[in-house]
Design an enzyme around this catalytic site. Structure first.
Site, PDB file in Angstrom:
ATOM      1  N   GLU A   1      45.557  -2.626  20.440  1.00 10.19           N
ATOM      2  CA  GLU A   1      44.783  -1.545  21.042  1.00 10.19           C
ATOM      3  C   GLU A   1      44.659  -1.672  22.545  1.00 10.19           C
ATOM      4  O   GLU A   1      44.673  -2.758  23.112  1.00 10.19           O
ATOM      5  CB  GLU A   1      43.419  -1.395  20.375  1.00 10.19           C
ATOM      6  CG  GLU A   1      42.593  -2.649  20.291  1.00 10.19           C
ATOM      7  CD  GLU A   1      41.291  -2.446  19.520  1.00 10.19           C
ATOM      8  OE1 GLU A   1      41.351  -2.291  18.294  1.00 10.19           O
ATOM      9  OE2 GLU A   1      40.237  -2.461  20.148  1.00 10.19           O
TER      10      GLU A   1
ATOM     11  N   CYS B   1      42.338  -1.107  29.869  1.00  7.63           N
ATOM     12  CA  CYS B   1      42.024  -2.414  29.307  1.00  7.63           C
ATOM     13  C   CYS B   1      43.131  -2.781  28.320  1.00  7.63           C
ATOM     14  O   CYS B   1      43.316  -2.104  27.312  1.00  7.63           O
ATOM     15  CB  CYS B   1      40.666  -2.296  28.629  1.00  7.63           C
ATOM     16  SG  CYS B   1      40.125  -3.766  27.794  1.00  7.63           S
TER      17      CYS B   1
ATOM     18  N   CYS C   1      42.767 -13.006  17.857  1.00 11.54           N
ATOM     19  CA  CYS C   1      42.380 -13.994  18.855  1.00 11.54           C
ATOM     20  C   CYS C   1      41.972 -15.270  18.125  1.00 11.54           C
ATOM     21  O   CYS C   1      41.372 -15.204  17.056  1.00 11.54           O
ATOM     22  CB  CYS C   1      41.216 -13.469  19.696  1.00 11.54           C
ATOM     23  SG  CYS C   1      40.752 -14.566  21.059  1.00 11.54           S
TER      24      CYS C   1
ATOM     25  N   CYS D   1      34.693 -16.084  19.244  1.00 13.96           N
ATOM     26  CA  CYS D   1      33.354 -15.912  19.820  1.00 13.96           C
ATOM     27  C   CYS D   1      32.505 -15.154  18.788  1.00 13.96           C
ATOM     28  O   CYS D   1      33.000 -14.226  18.130  1.00 13.96           O
ATOM     29  CB  CYS D   1      33.420 -15.121  21.128  1.00 13.96           C
ATOM     30  SG  CYS D   1      34.406 -15.964  22.402  1.00 13.96           S
TER      31      CYS D   1
ATOM     32  N   CYS E   1      32.268 -11.202  18.823  1.00 17.28           N
ATOM     33  CA  CYS E   1      33.477 -10.447  19.168  1.00 17.28           C
ATOM     34  C   CYS E   1      34.310 -10.173  17.925  1.00 17.28           C
ATOM     35  O   CYS E   1      34.627 -11.078  17.157  1.00 17.28           O
ATOM     36  CB  CYS E   1      34.297 -11.223  20.199  1.00 17.28           C
ATOM     37  SG  CYS E   1      35.812 -10.390  20.684  1.00 17.28           S
TER      38      CYS E   1
ATOM     39  N   CYS F   1      35.782  -5.122  21.804  1.00 17.47           N
ATOM     40  CA  CYS F   1      37.001  -5.831  21.422  1.00 17.47           C
ATOM     41  C   CYS F   1      37.323  -5.803  19.944  1.00 17.47           C
ATOM     42  O   CYS F   1      36.553  -6.249  19.122  1.00 17.47           O
ATOM     43  CB  CYS F   1      36.877  -7.290  21.817  1.00 17.47           C
ATOM     44  SG  CYS F   1      36.851  -7.486  23.554  1.00 17.47           S
TER      45      CYS F   1
HETATM   46  N1  SAH Z   1      39.422 -13.379  25.770  1.00 14.95           N
HETATM   47  C1  SAH Z   1      39.005 -12.869  27.047  1.00 14.95           C
HETATM   48  C2  SAH Z   1      39.172 -11.360  27.210  1.00 14.95           C
HETATM   49  C3  SAH Z   1      38.751 -10.426  26.093  1.00 14.95           C
HETATM   50  S1  SAH Z   1      37.047 -10.048  25.813  1.00 14.95           S
HETATM   51  C4  SAH Z   1      37.582 -13.269  27.328  1.00 14.95           C
HETATM   52  O1  SAH Z   1      36.934 -13.816  26.458  1.00 14.95           O
HETATM   53  O2  SAH Z   1      37.136 -13.091  28.454  1.00 14.95           O
HETATM   54  C5  SAH Z   1      36.432  -9.100  27.153  1.00 14.95           C
HETATM   55  C6  SAH Z   1      34.910  -9.289  27.322  1.00 14.95           C
HETATM   56  O3  SAH Z   1      34.161  -8.581  26.309  1.00 14.95           O
HETATM   57  C7  SAH Z   1      34.491 -10.755  27.207  1.00 14.95           C
HETATM   58  O4  SAH Z   1      33.584 -11.057  28.237  1.00 14.95           O
HETATM   59  C8  SAH Z   1      33.837 -10.771  25.842  1.00 14.95           C
HETATM   60  O5  SAH Z   1      33.002 -11.880  25.705  1.00 14.95           O
HETATM   61  C9  SAH Z   1      33.144  -9.430  25.810  1.00 14.95           C
HETATM   62  N2  SAH Z   1      32.702  -8.983  24.470  1.00 14.95           N
HETATM   63  C10 SAH Z   1      33.351  -9.135  23.296  1.00 14.95           C
HETATM   64  N3  SAH Z   1      32.638  -8.612  22.272  1.00 14.95           N
HETATM   65  C11 SAH Z   1      31.502  -8.108  22.822  1.00 14.95           C
HETATM   66  C12 SAH Z   1      30.359  -7.458  22.274  1.00 14.95           C
HETATM   67  N4  SAH Z   1      30.235  -7.218  20.960  1.00 14.95           N
HETATM   68  N5  SAH Z   1      29.377  -7.092  23.139  1.00 14.95           N
HETATM   69  C13 SAH Z   1      29.499  -7.317  24.465  1.00 14.95           C
HETATM   70  N6  SAH Z   1      30.536  -7.938  25.031  1.00 14.95           N
HETATM   71  C14 SAH Z   1      31.544  -8.347  24.226  1.00 14.95           C
END
Ligand code: SAH
Length: 374
Positions: free
Chosen positions: A111, A124, A131, A135, A138, A354
């Protein structure tokens, strides 16, 4: 380097793409391909104009390229649609955010999100299918990392977005699915191609291309040596190891006492300012005590903090703090001397956080077995 941070994660289970993408060839490969297909040298420039200035979706659109050359090329490399075939475009009323879902040549889904803001549009891009970093909040990591995207698949996302916009995107952020520093070489190659002057690339300024990492320290160290003006964001989300461990398993490989010095060294070596991303989770990391800890952690060197109220996902029990709590946190940082901005996340209506659109599509096409595995 390619496998950095993936130790212990599930092995990629996807297959490599069948035909390489036109968008992943370097200059030399491109010239010899055109030659091997019987094309004169000037065809290279014409093809590139179709790729990076007119965003042709397929060979058929390249009207000034002889048919036999197009056919010969098509046998060897994939055009834009062959690299990323459109599955779905979901739009959000109001914000204008659009989310593109594409199928890769091996059937995997990826995506890309278009985010308009006033007079400019940010795209983006994803760097991996899934991944490996998991996290807690995420949706991208729910089924682990299937595979890294090829360089052509990354570049093609920006080109597909450009073809929808009818012009090149103003900014690129590597904030879609995946960890760009776990696919370091391909992500960097793709960014250089997006940055290359037309018609060899999209001509997007390096300072308008942002890498975002969850904190892969060897990637940050390597990025510092690239000598490029790309931007760097680091997803921090917590001011101490105890809280960060609970949100981000990567913190066990590279805890704050490794991450923060690497960020500081990056800033000193490059003279460039890092943006720390900090997702606010109600009652977890959004109080005055955490603001004070964050100040102690980051005040020693110049940086920015971007606060993002949690975008709720079903798998994570945390809640989004009130607007007042978010603003209070921001003010505390600013009073303490940190440059802090508060961003309302866009695209909730299109599942833009994400991995959410890809997850929904995977669940719909593969049924319960796949979606309950993570
Ligand atoms: N892997 C990389 C890039 C992808 S995520 C990274 O971790 O930076 C892009 C951003 O979106 C990251 O800061 C991630 O922590 C955040 N993110 C992911 N899921 C989220 C959510 N449910 N709410 C808010 N931010 C989120």
């Amino acid at each position: 380097m390619e496998n950095v941070g993936q130790q212990g994660d599930p092995q990629p289970r996807g297959n490599a793409p069948v035909r390489p993408s036109l968008y992943g060839l370097d200059d030399e490969e491109f010239s010899s391909l055109v030659q091997a297909c019987g094309g004169e040298a000037y065809r290279v420039r014409q093809l590139r104009e179709w790729m990076y200035q007119r965003f042709a979706p397929a060979w058929a659109a390249m009207s000034n390229i002889p048919k036999n050359l197009r056919t010969a090329l098509a046998e060897r490399v994939a055009d834009l649609e062959g690299t990323l075939s459109p599955v779905e475009t979901a739009g959000e009323e109001g914000s204008g955010t659009r989310k593109l879902l594409s199928r890769l040549s091996d059937g995997e889904l990826v995506e890309t999100v278009l985010i308009p803001a006033r007079d400019r549009t940010t795209v983006c891009v994803s760097s991996q299918v899934g991944c490996g970093f998991r996290c807690a909040f995420c949706a991208s990591g729910l089924n682990g990392c299937v595979r890294s995207l090829t360089r052509g698949e990354i570049v093609a996302q920006a080109v597909r977005a450009a073809s929808l916009l009818g012009r090149r995107p103003d900014r690129i952020v590597f904030m879609g699915i995946g960890e760009p520093f776990a696919n370091y070489e391909n992500a960097l190659w793709a960014a250089r191609r997006m940055n290359a002057a037309e018609p060899a690339g999209l001509g997007i300024g390096a300072r308008h291309i942002t890498f975002s990492t969850c904190g892969v320290v060897p990637g940050i160290e390597r990025f510092a040596r690239e000598g490029m003006q790309f931007e760097l964001s680091v997803s921090l989300h917590a001011p101490n190891n105890a809280l960060r461990d609970r949100l981000m398993p990567v913190n066990r490989s590279w805890p704050l006492e490794k991450l923060i010095p690497a960020c500081r060294a990056y800033t000193e070596q490059t003279g460039r300012i890092i943006t720390f991303e900090y997702t606010l989770v109600a009652g977890f990391n959004d109080g005055p005590e955490q603001a004070r800890e964050l100040l102690r952690l980051l005040r020693p060197f110049p940086c920015r903090v971007n606060l993002i109220p949690l975008n709720p996902v079903p798998e994570f029990k945390g809640e989004t703090p009130s607007a007042a709590t978010c603003e209070r946190f921001r003010v505390l940082l600013e009073r303490g001397g940190l440059n802090a901005t508060l961003r309302r996340s866009k695209g909730r209506g299109v599942n833009a956080s994400c991995g959410q659109l890809r997850r929904a599509a995977v669940a719909a096409t593969r049924g319960q077995a796949e979606s309950s595995r993570g």
